[in-house]
Design a protein around this motif. Sequence first.
Motif, PDB file in Angstrom:
ATOM      1  N   GLY A 102     -93.763  80.547  92.164  1.00  0.00           N
ATOM      2  CA  GLY A 102     -94.330  81.635  92.955  1.00  0.00           C
ATOM      3  C   GLY A 102     -95.713  82.046  92.516  1.00  0.00           C
ATOM      4  N   MET A 103     -96.431  81.112  91.908  1.00  0.00           N
ATOM      5  CA  MET A 103     -97.775  81.390  91.402  1.00  0.00           C
ATOM      6  C   MET A 103     -98.814  80.827  92.377  1.00  0.00           C
ATOM      7  N   THR A 104     -99.949  81.494  92.461  1.00  0.00           N
ATOM      8  CA  THR A 104    -101.033  81.035  93.323  1.00  0.00           C
ATOM      9  C   THR A 104    -101.786  79.902  92.641  1.00  0.00           C
ATOM     10  N   TYR A 105    -102.045  78.848  93.391  1.00  0.00           N
ATOM     11  CA  TYR A 105    -102.816  77.720  92.861  1.00  0.00           C
ATOM     12  C   TYR A 105    -104.237  77.813  93.376  1.00  0.00           C
ATOM     13  N   GLN A 106    -105.172  77.717  92.468  1.00  0.00           N
ATOM     14  CA  GLN A 106    -106.595  77.738  92.810  1.00  0.00           C
ATOM     15  C   GLN A 106    -107.287  76.665  91.987  1.00  0.00           C
ATOM     16  N   PRO A 107    -107.778  75.576  92.633  1.00  0.00           N
ATOM     17  CA  PRO A 107    -108.495  74.561  91.840  1.00  0.00           C
ATOM     18  C   PRO A 107    -109.791  75.146  91.280  1.00  0.00           C
ATOM     19  N   GLY A 108    -110.393  74.405  90.375  1.00  0.00           N
ATOM     20  CA  GLY A 108    -111.655  74.842  89.778  1.00  0.00           C
ATOM     21  C   GLY A 108    -112.735  75.023  90.831  1.00  0.00           C
ATOM     22  N   THR A 109    -113.815  75.691  90.468  1.00  0.00           N
ATOM     23  CA  THR A 109    -114.881  76.013  91.419  1.00  0.00           C
ATOM     24  C   THR A 109    -115.500  74.768  92.046  1.00  0.00           C
TER      25      THR A 109
END
Length: 118
Positions: A102-109
């Motif tokens: 249930g965690m948000t995934y955000q790739p690197g910038t």
Amino acid sequence: MFPAENLRDWRGHKVIDQDGAKIGDLEAIYVDTGTDRPAFATVRVGFIGRHRLAFVPLDGATVLPDALRVRHDKRTVSEAPSIDLDGELPAASEPDVFAHYGMTYQPGTSGERRLARR
């Protein structure tokens, strides 16, 4: 949270859930590439001849004298995305690991991977 280098010393030690049930043995630490802080561990789970490495978040984990206690129960970790004992997490599977918990995934910038094995 404790430094990744200290957690590496725990390789092979048991990982338990909040109730003290043994989940498996600590295999590796994955750090968040944006912060270089421990984010996930792989835990050796399964039965003889059918072991695999399941991912579990380290957020809220505590070090005990003889084990690493994680916030998630044994069943949740056992059902988590996993890799073979000699496997590597494909970049395309990173979002699945985060989603399972249930965690948000955000790739690197720049679109780089979020997790790196240490």
